[in-house]
Enzyme design. Structure first.
Site: not given
Ligand code: NAP
Length: 251
Positions: A152, A156
């Site tokens: 990851y 990133k």
């Molecule tokens: P999340 O709640 O897990 O949501 C991610 C979404 O992406 C889910 O709806 C998932 O669908 C969808 N997804 C996964 N694989 C996919 C694919 N191959 N094609 C299309 N859609 C796909 O994650 P989040 O926390 O909102 O994170 C969003 C972004 O921010 C990510 O890139 C993550 O790495 C980044 N981020 C998050 C955090 C944090 O603390 N949460 C921190 C830094 C960066 P399914 O539900 O069907 O799997």
């Protein structure tokens, strides 16, 4: 007359992506809510429509070249030619390096890097044609290194290089590209991490907040606000940047 621009947000069925989709709709964009499963995006679309906005749920795996092209074609036809893209879809497959499988490595690279590449390549033609575009890629504080996240963190960090290259190549067409690197945001992704390490989510967020200068964890809306800035009409001179949205200094 105000131009209604179309924005594509990937991984928009929940978490940060859903908050971004709703915020951009409030900002006046027509929003394509892209996620693996079209049905999963429908509640977000319904919420946007109930607020008077326009949105379309589209199912596509961002790592699948043909599915991405079909999704972008459909968005252009049914919603409008997209000139804003938020590459947000993401997954984690955490493990210490010695236990990490090649499948876990590939899965993370495929969604974050290959996915962002494929969707950006499919959308950029509409931006260059319009002479205007905004690309925002979701990086992470993990890009600076994070135990248990070799895959990851590499993805990133890779997205930051991708972002800067897009800024260099597309700038002369009126297209900006920036990255947002969130810290701890309360979503299903961080809830899953808490579950994996066997700590109740409430305790997990409390412990995280104790390490954050503003003394709280982030909410999806905190990231949506930063996206709203980057995609705004007035942000055309801000490009190739990485904004850490983490409640304190990071990089
Ligand atoms: P999340 O709640 O897990 O949501 C991610 C979404 O992406 C889910 O709806 C998932 O669908 C969808 N997804 C996964 N694989 C996919 C694919 N191959 N094609 C299309 N859609 C796909 O994650 P989040 O926390 O909102 O994170 C969003 C972004 O921010 C990510 O890139 C993550 O790495 C980044 N981020 C998050 C955090 C944090 O603390 N949460 C921190 C830094 C960066 P399914 O539900 O069907 O799997």
């Amino acid at each position: 007359m105000t131009i209604i621009r179309t924005a594509v947000v990937t991984g928009a069925a929940r978490g940060i992506g859903a908050a971004v989709a709703k915020r951009l709709a409030r900002d006046g964009f027509a929003v394509a809510v892209v996620d693996l499963d079209e049905a999963a995006g429908k509640p977000v679309v319904a919420e946007i429509e109930a607020g008077g906005g326009r949105a379309l749920a589209v199912g596509a795996d961002v790592a699948d070249e043909q599915a991405v092209q079909a999704a972008v074609d459909r968005i252009a036809t049914e919603l409008g030619e997209p000139t804003v893209l938020v590459n947000n879809a993401g997954i984690t497959r955490d493990n210490l390096l010695f236990k990490m499988t090649a499948e876990d490595w590939d899965a993370v690279m495929n969604v974050h890097l290959r996915g962002s590449f494929l969707v950006t390549r499919a959308v950029q033609g509409y931006m260059t044609k319009a002479g205007w575009g905004r690309i925002v890629n979701l990086s992470s504080t993990s890009a600076l290194g994070n135990r248990g996240q070799a895959n990851y963190a590499a993805a990133k960090a890779g997205l930051q290089g991708f972002t800067k290259t897009l800024a260099l190549e597309l700038g002369k067409f009126g297209v900006t590209a920036n990255a947002i690197a969130p810290g701890f945001i309360e979503t299903e992704m961080t809830a899953a991490t808490a579950a994996r390490v066997g700590v109740p989510f409430e305790d997990f967020t409390k412990a995280a907040a104790a390490q954050i200068p503003v003394a709280r964890t982030g909410k999806p809306e905190d990231i949506a606000h930063a996206v709203s800035f980057f995609v705004g009409e007035d942000a055309g001179f801000v490009s190739g940047q990485v904004l850490y949205v983490a409640g304190g200094p990071k990089a």
